[in-house]
Design a protein around this motif. Sequence first.
Motif, PDB file in Angstrom:
ATOM      1  N   LYS A 109       0.828  -1.206   0.000  1.00 54.38           N
ATOM      2  CA  LYS A 109       0.000   0.000   0.000  1.00 54.38           C
ATOM      3  C   LYS A 109       0.863   1.256   0.000  1.00 54.38           C
ATOM      4  CE  LYS A 109      -3.552   2.381   2.757  1.00 54.38           C
ATOM      5  NZ  LYS A 109      -2.771   3.562   3.137  1.00 54.38           N
ATOM      6  N   GLU A 110       1.868   1.298   0.881  1.00 55.51           N
ATOM      7  CA  GLU A 110       2.718   2.481   0.969  1.00 55.51           C
ATOM      8  C   GLU A 110       3.504   2.695  -0.315  1.00 55.51           C
ATOM      9  OE1 GLU A 110       6.339   4.351   3.702  1.00 55.51           O
ATOM     10  OE2 GLU A 110       5.519   2.377   4.170  1.00 55.51           O
ATOM     11  N   VAL A 111       4.071   1.607  -0.852  1.00 50.13           N
ATOM     12  CA  VAL A 111       4.859   1.716  -2.079  1.00 50.13           C
ATOM     13  C   VAL A 111       3.978   2.196  -3.230  1.00 50.13           C
ATOM     14  CG1 VAL A 111       6.195   0.428  -3.781  1.00 50.13           C
ATOM     15  CG2 VAL A 111       6.539  -0.014  -1.353  1.00 50.13           C
ATOM     16  N   SER A 112       2.764   1.653  -3.339  1.00 47.58           N
ATOM     17  CA  SER A 112       1.854   2.059  -4.409  1.00 47.58           C
ATOM     18  C   SER A 112       1.491   3.535  -4.289  1.00 47.58           C
ATOM     19  CB  SER A 112       0.586   1.206  -4.369  1.00 47.58           C
ATOM     20  OG  SER A 112       0.896  -0.153  -4.596  1.00 47.58           O
ATOM     21  N   GLU A 113       1.302   4.002  -3.063  1.00 47.09           N
ATOM     22  CA  GLU A 113       0.993   5.416  -2.852  1.00 47.09           C
ATOM     23  C   GLU A 113       2.167   6.297  -3.275  1.00 47.09           C
ATOM     24  OE1 GLU A 113      -0.079   5.637   1.242  1.00 47.09           O
ATOM     25  OE2 GLU A 113      -2.167   5.074   0.892  1.00 47.09           O
ATOM     26  N   ILE A 114       3.396   5.855  -2.997  1.00 46.80           N
ATOM     27  CA  ILE A 114       4.572   6.632  -3.378  1.00 46.80           C
ATOM     28  C   ILE A 114       4.695   6.709  -4.894  1.00 46.80           C
ATOM     29  CG2 ILE A 114       7.094   6.683  -3.341  1.00 46.80           C
ATOM     30  CD1 ILE A 114       6.912   5.406  -0.527  1.00 46.80           C
ATOM     31  N   VAL A 115       4.528   5.553  -5.567  1.00 51.98           N
ATOM     32  CA  VAL A 115       4.628   5.527  -7.029  1.00 51.98           C
ATOM     33  C   VAL A 115       3.595   6.461  -7.647  1.00 51.98           C
ATOM     34  CG1 VAL A 115       4.344   4.096  -9.091  1.00 51.98           C
ATOM     35  CG2 VAL A 115       5.590   3.189  -7.129  1.00 51.98           C
ATOM     36  N   SER A 116       2.345   6.390  -7.174  1.00 50.28           N
ATOM     37  CA  SER A 116       1.290   7.225  -7.746  1.00 50.28           C
ATOM     38  C   SER A 116       1.519   8.707  -7.439  1.00 50.28           C
ATOM     39  CB  SER A 116      -0.082   6.770  -7.244  1.00 50.28           C
ATOM     40  OG  SER A 116      -0.195   6.922  -5.841  1.00 50.28           O
ATOM     41  N   LEU A 117       2.103   9.008  -6.280  1.00 49.71           N
ATOM     42  CA  LEU A 117       2.409  10.399  -5.945  1.00 49.71           C
ATOM     43  C   LEU A 117       3.490  10.950  -6.870  1.00 49.71           C
ATOM     44  CD1 LEU A 117       1.982  12.800  -4.034  1.00 49.71           C
ATOM     45  CD2 LEU A 117       3.747  11.821  -2.548  1.00 49.71           C
ATOM     46  N   LEU A 118       4.518  10.172  -7.129  1.00 47.00           N
ATOM     47  CA  LEU A 118       5.572  10.602  -8.054  1.00 47.00           C
ATOM     48  C   LEU A 118       5.014  10.778  -9.460  1.00 47.00           C
ATOM     49  CD1 LEU A 118       8.411   8.269  -6.744  1.00 47.00           C
ATOM     50  CD2 LEU A 118       8.362  10.753  -6.545  1.00 47.00           C
ATOM     51  N   ASP A 119       4.066   9.922  -9.845  1.00 45.06           N
ATOM     52  CA  ASP A 119       3.438  10.059 -11.161  1.00 45.06           C
ATOM     53  C   ASP A 119       2.735  11.395 -11.312  1.00 45.06           C
ATOM     54  OD1 ASP A 119       4.297   7.680 -12.165  1.00 45.06           O
ATOM     55  OD2 ASP A 119       2.388   6.620 -11.965  1.00 45.06           O
ATOM     56  N   CYS A 120       2.242  11.938 -10.200  1.00 47.47           N
ATOM     57  CA  CYS A 120       1.537  13.223 -10.256  1.00 47.47           C
ATOM     58  C   CYS A 120       2.472  14.369 -10.628  1.00 47.47           C
ATOM     59  CB  CYS A 120       0.844  13.503  -8.917  1.00 47.47           C
ATOM     60  SG  CYS A 120      -0.572  12.420  -8.603  1.00 47.47           S
ATOM     61  N   GLU A 121       3.774  14.167 -10.533  1.00 48.34           N
ATOM     62  CA  GLU A 121       4.756  15.146 -10.999  1.00 48.34           C
ATOM     63  C   GLU A 121       5.313  14.753 -12.363  1.00 48.34           C
ATOM     64  OE1 GLU A 121       5.419  18.027  -9.603  1.00 48.34           O
ATOM     65  OE2 GLU A 121       3.930  17.532  -8.083  1.00 48.34           O
ATOM     66  N   LEU A 122       5.502  13.464 -12.566  1.00 48.39           N
ATOM     67  CA  LEU A 122       6.096  12.964 -13.813  1.00 48.39           C
ATOM     68  C   LEU A 122       5.167  13.187 -15.003  1.00 48.39           C
ATOM     69  CD1 LEU A 122       8.640  11.337 -14.751  1.00 48.39           C
ATOM     70  CD2 LEU A 122       7.272   9.267 -14.459  1.00 48.39           C
ATOM     71  N   ILE A 123       3.892  12.887 -14.834  1.00 50.51           N
ATOM     72  CA  ILE A 123       2.939  12.947 -15.947  1.00 50.51           C
ATOM     73  C   ILE A 123       2.722  14.379 -16.447  1.00 50.51           C
ATOM     74  CG2 ILE A 123       0.492  12.593 -16.503  1.00 50.51           C
ATOM     75  CD1 ILE A 123       0.753   9.972 -14.771  1.00 50.51           C
ATOM     76  N   PRO A 124       2.459  15.369 -15.575  1.00 50.34           N
ATOM     77  CA  PRO A 124       2.300  16.739 -16.094  1.00 50.34           C
ATOM     78  C   PRO A 124       3.557  17.254 -16.793  1.00 50.34           C
ATOM     79  CG  PRO A 124       1.516  16.582 -13.832  1.00 50.34           C
ATOM     80  CD  PRO A 124       2.216  15.307 -14.129  1.00 50.34           C
ATOM     81  N   ALA A 125       4.721  16.890 -16.255  1.00 50.41           N
ATOM     82  CA  ALA A 125       5.967  17.337 -16.889  1.00 50.41           C
ATOM     83  C   ALA A 125       6.106  16.752 -18.291  1.00 50.41           C
ATOM     84  CB  ALA A 125       7.165  16.942 -16.027  1.00 50.41           C
ATOM     85  N   ALA A 126       5.617  15.523 -18.496  1.00 53.48           N
ATOM     86  CA  ALA A 126       5.700  14.883 -19.816  1.00 53.48           C
ATOM     87  C   ALA A 126       4.854  15.626 -20.850  1.00 53.48           C
ATOM     88  CB  ALA A 126       5.260  13.426 -19.718  1.00 53.48           C
TER      89      ALA A 126
END
Length: 248
Positions: A109-126
Amino acid sequence: MPKPADAPKVEGEKVKLQKRHLVQAAADRLRDLILAAEPDTQIGSLNEVARELGVGIVTVQQAARILEHEGLLEVRRGPGGGYYGKRPDEAALERSIAAYIRVHPAAFKEVSEIVSLLDCELIPAAARCTDEVLRAALRGLAARVETSDTAQARIALEQELHNTLYKMVNRPLIELLTRVTSQLQRSQPAPPLFSGPEGVAAWKAGRSRILQAVLAQDEELARFEAVRYRQGLIARLRRLRGEGPAAV
Protein backbone atom coordinates in the motif's frame (compact mmCIF):
# COMPACT_ATOMS: atom_id res chain seq x y z
CA MET A 1 20.44 2.96 38.13
CA PRO A 2 22.49 0.09 36.65
CA LYS A 3 23.96 -2.41 39.04
CA PRO A 4 27.74 -2.16 39.63
CA ALA A 5 28.27 -5.37 37.65
CA ASP A 6 26.50 -3.80 34.65
CA ALA A 7 28.60 -0.62 34.64
CA PRO A 8 31.39 -1.93 32.31
CA LYS A 9 28.77 -3.13 29.81
CA VAL A 10 26.96 0.21 29.84
CA GLU A 11 30.25 2.07 29.47
CA GLY A 12 31.25 -0.19 26.57
CA GLU A 13 27.97 0.51 24.75
CA LYS A 14 28.50 4.22 25.27
CA VAL A 15 32.00 4.03 23.76
CA LYS A 16 30.70 2.07 20.73
CA LEU A 17 28.00 4.67 20.18
CA GLN A 18 30.53 7.50 20.36
CA LYS A 19 32.75 5.73 17.82
CA ARG A 20 29.82 5.25 15.43
CA HIS A 21 28.95 8.92 15.72
CA LEU A 22 32.58 9.87 15.09
CA VAL A 23 32.78 7.68 11.98
CA GLN A 24 29.47 9.03 10.65
CA ALA A 25 30.59 12.63 11.24
CA ALA A 26 33.87 11.91 9.45
CA ALA A 27 31.96 10.32 6.55
CA ASP A 28 29.70 13.39 6.31
CA ARG A 29 32.68 15.77 6.19
CA LEU A 30 34.55 13.60 3.70
CA ARG A 31 31.44 13.45 1.52
CA ASP A 32 31.29 17.25 1.52
CA LEU A 33 34.95 17.44 0.43
CA ILE A 34 34.30 15.01 -2.42
CA LEU A 35 31.18 16.77 -3.69
CA ALA A 36 32.91 20.17 -3.55
CA ALA A 37 35.57 18.92 -6.00
CA GLU A 38 35.37 17.72 -9.59
CA PRO A 39 34.95 13.96 -10.10
CA ASP A 40 38.21 11.97 -10.14
CA THR A 41 39.96 14.62 -8.03
CA GLN A 42 42.46 13.39 -5.45
CA ILE A 43 41.15 14.28 -2.00
CA GLY A 44 44.40 13.30 -0.32
CA SER A 45 46.30 10.38 1.15
CA LEU A 46 45.03 8.52 4.20
CA ASN A 47 47.22 10.61 6.53
CA GLU A 48 46.34 13.87 4.77
CA VAL A 49 42.60 13.17 5.03
CA ALA A 50 43.00 12.22 8.70
CA ARG A 51 44.71 15.56 9.37
CA GLU A 52 42.10 17.44 7.36
CA LEU A 53 39.25 15.86 9.32
CA GLY A 54 41.06 15.91 12.65
CA VAL A 55 40.50 12.20 13.33
CA GLY A 56 42.57 9.03 13.46
CA ILE A 57 43.39 6.91 10.41
CA VAL A 58 41.16 4.05 11.58
CA THR A 59 38.18 6.42 11.68
CA VAL A 60 39.04 7.65 8.18
CA GLN A 61 39.26 4.07 6.89
CA GLN A 62 35.87 3.24 8.35
CA ALA A 63 34.34 6.41 6.92
CA ALA A 64 35.93 5.67 3.54
CA ARG A 65 34.23 2.27 3.41
CA ILE A 66 30.85 3.99 3.79
CA LEU A 67 31.59 6.32 0.88
CA GLU A 68 33.02 3.53 -1.26
CA HIS A 69 29.71 1.71 -0.81
CA GLU A 70 27.87 4.89 -1.85
CA GLY A 71 29.98 5.06 -5.01
CA LEU A 72 31.52 8.39 -3.99
CA LEU A 73 35.07 7.30 -3.24
CA GLU A 74 37.81 5.24 -4.85
CA VAL A 75 40.92 4.20 -2.90
CA ARG A 76 43.96 3.88 -5.17
CA ARG A 77 47.18 2.29 -4.01
CA GLY A 78 50.75 2.67 -5.18
CA PRO A 79 52.46 5.77 -6.65
CA GLY A 80 49.97 8.58 -7.04
CA GLY A 81 47.51 6.70 -4.89
CA GLY A 82 45.19 8.04 -2.25
CA TYR A 83 41.54 8.89 -1.94
CA TYR A 84 39.79 10.01 -5.14
CA GLY A 85 36.30 11.42 -5.39
CA LYS A 86 33.79 9.79 -7.72
CA ARG A 87 30.17 10.17 -8.70
CA PRO A 88 27.91 7.15 -8.34
CA ASP A 89 26.18 5.87 -11.46
CA GLU A 90 22.42 5.42 -11.61
CA ALA A 91 22.65 1.71 -10.87
CA ALA A 92 24.61 2.38 -7.67
CA LEU A 93 22.09 4.98 -6.54
CA GLU A 94 19.21 2.61 -7.24
CA ARG A 95 20.93 -0.14 -5.25
CA SER A 96 21.48 2.20 -2.29
CA ILE A 97 17.87 3.37 -2.19
CA ALA A 98 16.55 -0.16 -2.75
CA ALA A 99 18.74 -1.40 0.10
CA TYR A 100 17.40 1.31 2.40
CA ILE A 101 13.82 0.39 1.54
CA ARG A 102 14.52 -3.26 2.23
CA VAL A 103 16.09 -2.43 5.59
CA HIS A 104 12.99 -0.37 6.41
CA PRO A 105 10.30 -2.52 4.74
CA ALA A 106 7.34 -0.77 3.16
CA ALA A 107 3.99 -2.44 2.59
CA PHE A 108 2.51 -2.73 -0.90
CA LYS A 109 0.00 0.00 0.00
CA GLU A 110 2.72 2.48 0.97
CA VAL A 111 4.86 1.72 -2.08
CA SER A 112 1.85 2.06 -4.41
CA GLU A 113 0.99 5.42 -2.85
CA ILE A 114 4.57 6.63 -3.38
CA VAL A 115 4.63 5.53 -7.03
CA SER A 116 1.29 7.23 -7.75
CA LEU A 117 2.41 10.40 -5.95
CA LEU A 118 5.57 10.60 -8.05
CA ASP A 119 3.44 10.06 -11.16
CA CYS A 120 1.54 13.22 -10.26
CA GLU A 121 4.76 15.15 -11.00
CA LEU A 122 6.10 12.96 -13.81
CA ILE A 123 2.94 12.95 -15.95
CA PRO A 124 2.30 16.74 -16.09
CA ALA A 125 5.97 17.34 -16.89
CA ALA A 126 5.70 14.88 -19.82
CA ALA A 127 2.96 17.07 -21.31
CA ARG A 128 5.64 19.69 -22.04
CA CYS A 129 7.67 17.28 -24.19
CA THR A 130 7.79 18.12 -27.91
CA ASP A 131 9.95 15.20 -29.07
CA GLU A 132 7.88 13.64 -31.87
CA VAL A 133 9.57 10.25 -31.61
CA LEU A 134 8.63 9.95 -27.95
CA ARG A 135 5.15 11.31 -28.58
CA ALA A 136 4.69 8.70 -31.32
CA ALA A 137 5.71 6.01 -28.81
CA LEU A 138 3.12 7.37 -26.40
CA ARG A 139 0.44 7.29 -29.10
CA GLY A 140 1.30 3.65 -29.69
CA LEU A 141 0.81 2.91 -25.99
CA ALA A 142 -2.50 4.80 -25.98
CA ALA A 143 -3.70 2.61 -28.85
CA ARG A 144 -2.89 -0.53 -26.84
CA VAL A 145 -4.82 0.41 -23.70
CA GLU A 146 -8.18 -0.90 -24.92
CA THR A 147 -6.70 -4.29 -25.88
CA SER A 148 -4.82 -4.77 -22.58
CA ASP A 149 -7.31 -7.23 -21.15
CA THR A 150 -4.91 -9.43 -19.17
CA ALA A 151 -2.92 -8.54 -16.06
CA GLN A 152 0.32 -9.35 -17.91
CA ALA A 153 -0.57 -6.96 -20.74
CA ARG A 154 -1.39 -4.17 -18.30
CA ILE A 155 1.85 -4.68 -16.35
CA ALA A 156 3.86 -4.61 -19.60
CA LEU A 157 2.10 -1.42 -20.72
CA GLU A 158 2.72 0.24 -17.33
CA GLN A 159 6.44 -0.53 -17.57
CA GLU A 160 6.68 0.78 -21.14
CA LEU A 161 4.67 3.85 -20.21
CA HIS A 162 7.01 4.76 -17.37
CA ASN A 163 10.13 4.10 -19.47
CA THR A 164 8.73 6.49 -22.09
CA LEU A 165 7.82 9.12 -19.50
CA TYR A 166 11.37 9.00 -18.09
CA LYS A 167 12.71 9.87 -21.56
CA MET A 168 10.20 12.67 -21.99
CA VAL A 169 11.02 14.36 -18.68
CA ASN A 170 14.34 15.66 -17.36
CA ARG A 171 13.59 15.02 -13.68
CA PRO A 172 16.43 12.73 -12.56
CA LEU A 173 15.43 12.45 -8.90
CA ILE A 174 11.80 11.68 -9.66
CA GLU A 175 12.91 9.11 -12.25
CA LEU A 176 15.29 7.47 -9.79
CA LEU A 177 12.72 7.27 -7.00
CA THR A 178 10.00 6.05 -9.36
CA ARG A 179 12.25 3.35 -10.81
CA VAL A 180 13.21 2.01 -7.39
CA THR A 181 9.72 2.10 -5.91
CA SER A 182 8.16 0.62 -9.07
CA GLN A 183 10.65 -2.27 -8.99
CA LEU A 184 9.85 -2.85 -5.33
CA GLN A 185 6.13 -2.70 -6.08
CA ARG A 186 6.50 -5.36 -8.79
CA SER A 187 8.57 -7.57 -6.48
CA GLN A 188 5.85 -7.74 -3.81
CA PRO A 189 2.76 -9.94 -3.85
CA ALA A 190 0.24 -7.65 -5.52
CA PRO A 191 -3.41 -7.57 -4.49
CA PRO A 192 -5.86 -7.47 -7.45
CA LEU A 193 -6.45 -3.73 -7.58
CA PHE A 194 -7.94 -3.72 -11.07
CA SER A 195 -9.45 -7.19 -11.33
CA GLY A 196 -12.80 -8.08 -12.82
CA PRO A 197 -14.67 -6.18 -15.55
CA GLU A 198 -15.17 -3.07 -13.38
CA GLY A 199 -11.50 -2.90 -12.34
CA VAL A 200 -10.16 -3.40 -15.87
CA ALA A 201 -12.56 -0.76 -17.21
CA ALA A 202 -11.43 1.69 -14.50
CA TRP A 203 -7.75 1.08 -15.33
CA LYS A 204 -8.36 1.55 -19.06
CA ALA A 205 -10.36 4.73 -18.55
CA GLY A 206 -7.80 6.23 -16.16
CA ARG A 207 -4.79 5.45 -18.31
CA SER A 208 -6.53 6.60 -21.50
CA ARG A 209 -7.44 9.97 -19.97
CA ILE A 210 -3.86 10.48 -18.78
CA LEU A 211 -2.31 9.56 -22.12
CA GLN A 212 -4.70 11.78 -24.08
CA ALA A 213 -3.97 14.74 -21.77
CA VAL A 214 -0.20 14.30 -22.21
CA LEU A 215 -0.56 13.95 -25.99
CA ALA A 216 -2.70 17.11 -26.03
CA GLN A 217 0.20 18.84 -24.22
CA ASP A 218 -2.28 20.06 -21.60
CA GLU A 219 -0.19 20.15 -18.45
CA GLU A 220 -2.99 21.12 -16.07
CA LEU A 221 -5.33 18.45 -17.41
CA ALA A 222 -2.53 15.88 -17.20
CA ARG A 223 -1.99 16.80 -13.54
CA PHE A 224 -5.73 16.62 -12.85
CA GLU A 225 -6.00 13.17 -14.44
CA ALA A 226 -2.90 11.89 -12.63
CA VAL A 227 -4.31 13.05 -9.29
CA ARG A 228 -7.72 11.56 -10.11
CA TYR A 229 -6.10 8.22 -11.00
CA ARG A 230 -4.14 8.30 -7.73
CA GLN A 231 -7.26 8.99 -5.69
CA GLY A 232 -9.01 6.05 -7.30
CA LEU A 233 -6.02 3.80 -6.65
CA ILE A 234 -5.84 4.80 -2.98
CA ALA A 235 -9.59 4.18 -2.62
CA ARG A 236 -9.10 0.65 -3.98
CA LEU A 237 -6.16 0.02 -1.66
CA ARG A 238 -8.20 1.10 1.34
CA ARG A 239 -11.16 -1.06 0.37
CA LEU A 240 -8.84 -4.06 0.04
CA ARG A 241 -7.55 -3.40 3.56
CA GLY A 242 -11.07 -3.01 4.91
CA GLU A 243 -10.52 0.63 5.77
CA GLY A 244 -13.72 1.85 4.16
CA PRO A 245 -14.08 4.58 1.52
CA ALA A 246 -11.06 6.78 0.91
CA ALA A 247 -11.25 10.48 1.67
CA VAL A 248 -10.51 12.07 -1.71
